[in-house]
Design an enzyme around this catalytic site. Sequence first.
Site, PDB file in Angstrom:
ATOM      1  N   HIS B  58     -82.714 -54.152 -46.188  1.00  0.00           N
ATOM      2  CA  HIS B  58     -82.551 -52.738 -45.850  1.00  0.00           C
ATOM      3  C   HIS B  58     -81.409 -52.099 -46.625  1.00  0.00           C
ATOM      4  CE1 HIS B  58     -85.281 -53.700 -42.684  1.00  0.00           C
ATOM      5  NE2 HIS B  58     -84.425 -54.483 -42.070  1.00  0.00           N
ATOM      6  N   HIS B 220     -89.685 -53.108 -41.327  1.00  0.00           N
ATOM      7  CA  HIS B 220     -90.048 -54.464 -41.739  1.00  0.00           C
ATOM      8  C   HIS B 220     -91.545 -54.535 -41.995  1.00  0.00           C
ATOM      9  CE1 HIS B 220     -86.683 -54.588 -38.843  1.00  0.00           C
ATOM     10  NE2 HIS B 220     -86.143 -55.383 -39.745  1.00  0.00           N
TER      11      HIS B 220
END
Lengths: 332, 332
Positions: B58, B220
Amino acid sequence: MAPYFVNSTDTLVSDALAGFARAHADLLSLDPDHGFVTARAASPHRRVALLSGGGAGHEPMHAGYVGRGMLDAACPGRVFASPHNRQVYEGSLAVARAEGVLHIVKNYTGDRINFGIAAERLAHRGIPCARVLVDDDLASDCEQIAAGRRGTGGTVLIERILGGAADTGLGLAELQQLGVRLAARCRTLAVASAAHTAPTLGKPAFRVAAGELEYGVGIHGERARSTIRHAPLARLVERMTGELLGALAPRPGTAAITLVNGLGAVTPLELYAVHGELARVLDAQGIVLARSLVGDYVTALDMRGFSLTVLFAEPADLAYYDAPVHTAALRW
Amino acid sequence: MAPYFVNSTDTLVSDALAGFARAHADLLSLDPDHGFVTARAASPHRRVALLSGGGAGHEPMHAGYVGRGMLDAACPGRVFASPHNRQVYEGSLAVARAEGVLHIVKNYTGDRINFGIAAERLAHRGIPCARVLVDDDLASDCEQIAAGRRGTGGTVLIERILGGAADTGLGLAELQQLGVRLAARCRTLAVASAAHTAPTLGKPAFRVAAGELEYGVGIHGERARSTIRHAPLARLVERMTGELLGALAPRPGTAAITLVNGLGAVTPLELYAVHGELARVLDAQGIVLARSLVGDYVTALDMRGFSLTVLFAEPADLAYYDAPVHTAALRW
């Protein structure tokens, strides 16, 4: 419909510029009629305006570097197409200072022509104008390419150093000479494992076979110098850095400013891993890694690749580089 | 070999962290044995340390927000996997201040468990510890998802506001209560036109049919709430913003902080066009667009998508937001 999130590919650049101007209204303003972006503030010591420009698709370059400490104005073209000479002329008129305007131009035929016409018109109006040509792309350094090396990632480093220098009050000739010296000490190499998506087609602009890399690719998807096997990162970065150092032939102890630049779809994880390998190679060669940038600074839409830039700096260059910068894409 | 530029997918995160620590050695340091990153400097007024963490993939979150004005420490896990509770415990011990440590945790089961175990161990050592749970993802706001809303882009805005608040000397309970209030006033929605590339497989983690969008996707690659037809940007952003405002039900005249966040492979051109459309919708609704960020702040590897975050702010929140920040990914 292409994977791009757009109203239409025709309005992609104008819609983006409008949103960009809205997001950064404190820093800059957009002249939508004449197609340029100007900074709201600049150092009172600046006697020469700095203006750059080029095709869209390389964001945050160039409009992202408009602001205090870097560019006074930028002229974006359409995707991968030079701005019109009228944009460059009008933008230059809008920001020219007592000692004129310096154009920072990446070495592409269209840009050279359009900035050249604008410079002639400015001269006609009595506005001093000079040019720094950035031609850092080592992959296009060969006799077969008559236009010379392309301009790419090094542009950001050169714009930042020239911005700092302009803020000390240097004149037009001094800045131009500095820019020429910087360009001579700056080289870049890029690789890609996948092409950018052509906006109007919605498809990759070229194909890269599984397990291969385009080595020496340009930021518009220009044909790479060669196609090589995908290699572990350490070996790839050693090879790229070796070629850059070979071209620049620095003495041990020389200070380097480096840029590990994402071309679009590469992750920060990868870019920082590249930086680690680059630092290791420079350490081993006795080069001083004096300053570094890691991130998406000069992109090629959503190309999956990165470029390495090395600029060998003199102490004065480092001081200029460290001067305050307040732009949309870079703050220091 | 996958399109990723790595030495091996096993060392992707550790190689990246080493390069990251090298690139930002002025700002932070990495403890490679215990797996956390700590800031070198902080406001002398700060009485509570702020620590966050979560899976890698991320970036720039979270380590990119370690530094003056934001996080004292971050604990990165492996790609899309929670950090181990030992990392959180050791990181907290390393940075805890007189009034303890505040954990800023995105709402995922693994993160909750690991931060929870660490918090128990810290309590055992007599170190005050509290938690702010960020659960801004509107797409996971339904009864079928027992774990509650996921934490995503809003984390950055909350970390920034809490950082500014911590630098005024607020205590642990005050910061925790502020964080809870901020999370309640913050929602995010994400869309994707293509999945991220799974690093170990070298293939897209899921398929999106041509002309379709995954609407309400997680960072995700969690299953999207629905699959919709790809629409012109103005209509897409109207729909997303409408849902965000519907959930938060602000009064006209309320001040909003917005984040237009790239998930990986989306271009800045697109993100700024999104921002322009978002601003238009907020204007029409009488919402004051008080502050905004546009860029890749919370990514999902190389996913081709973006998220919209809206946080409704009180005047004090805006003052905290405007406090100086000096981190790798954000400077103000």
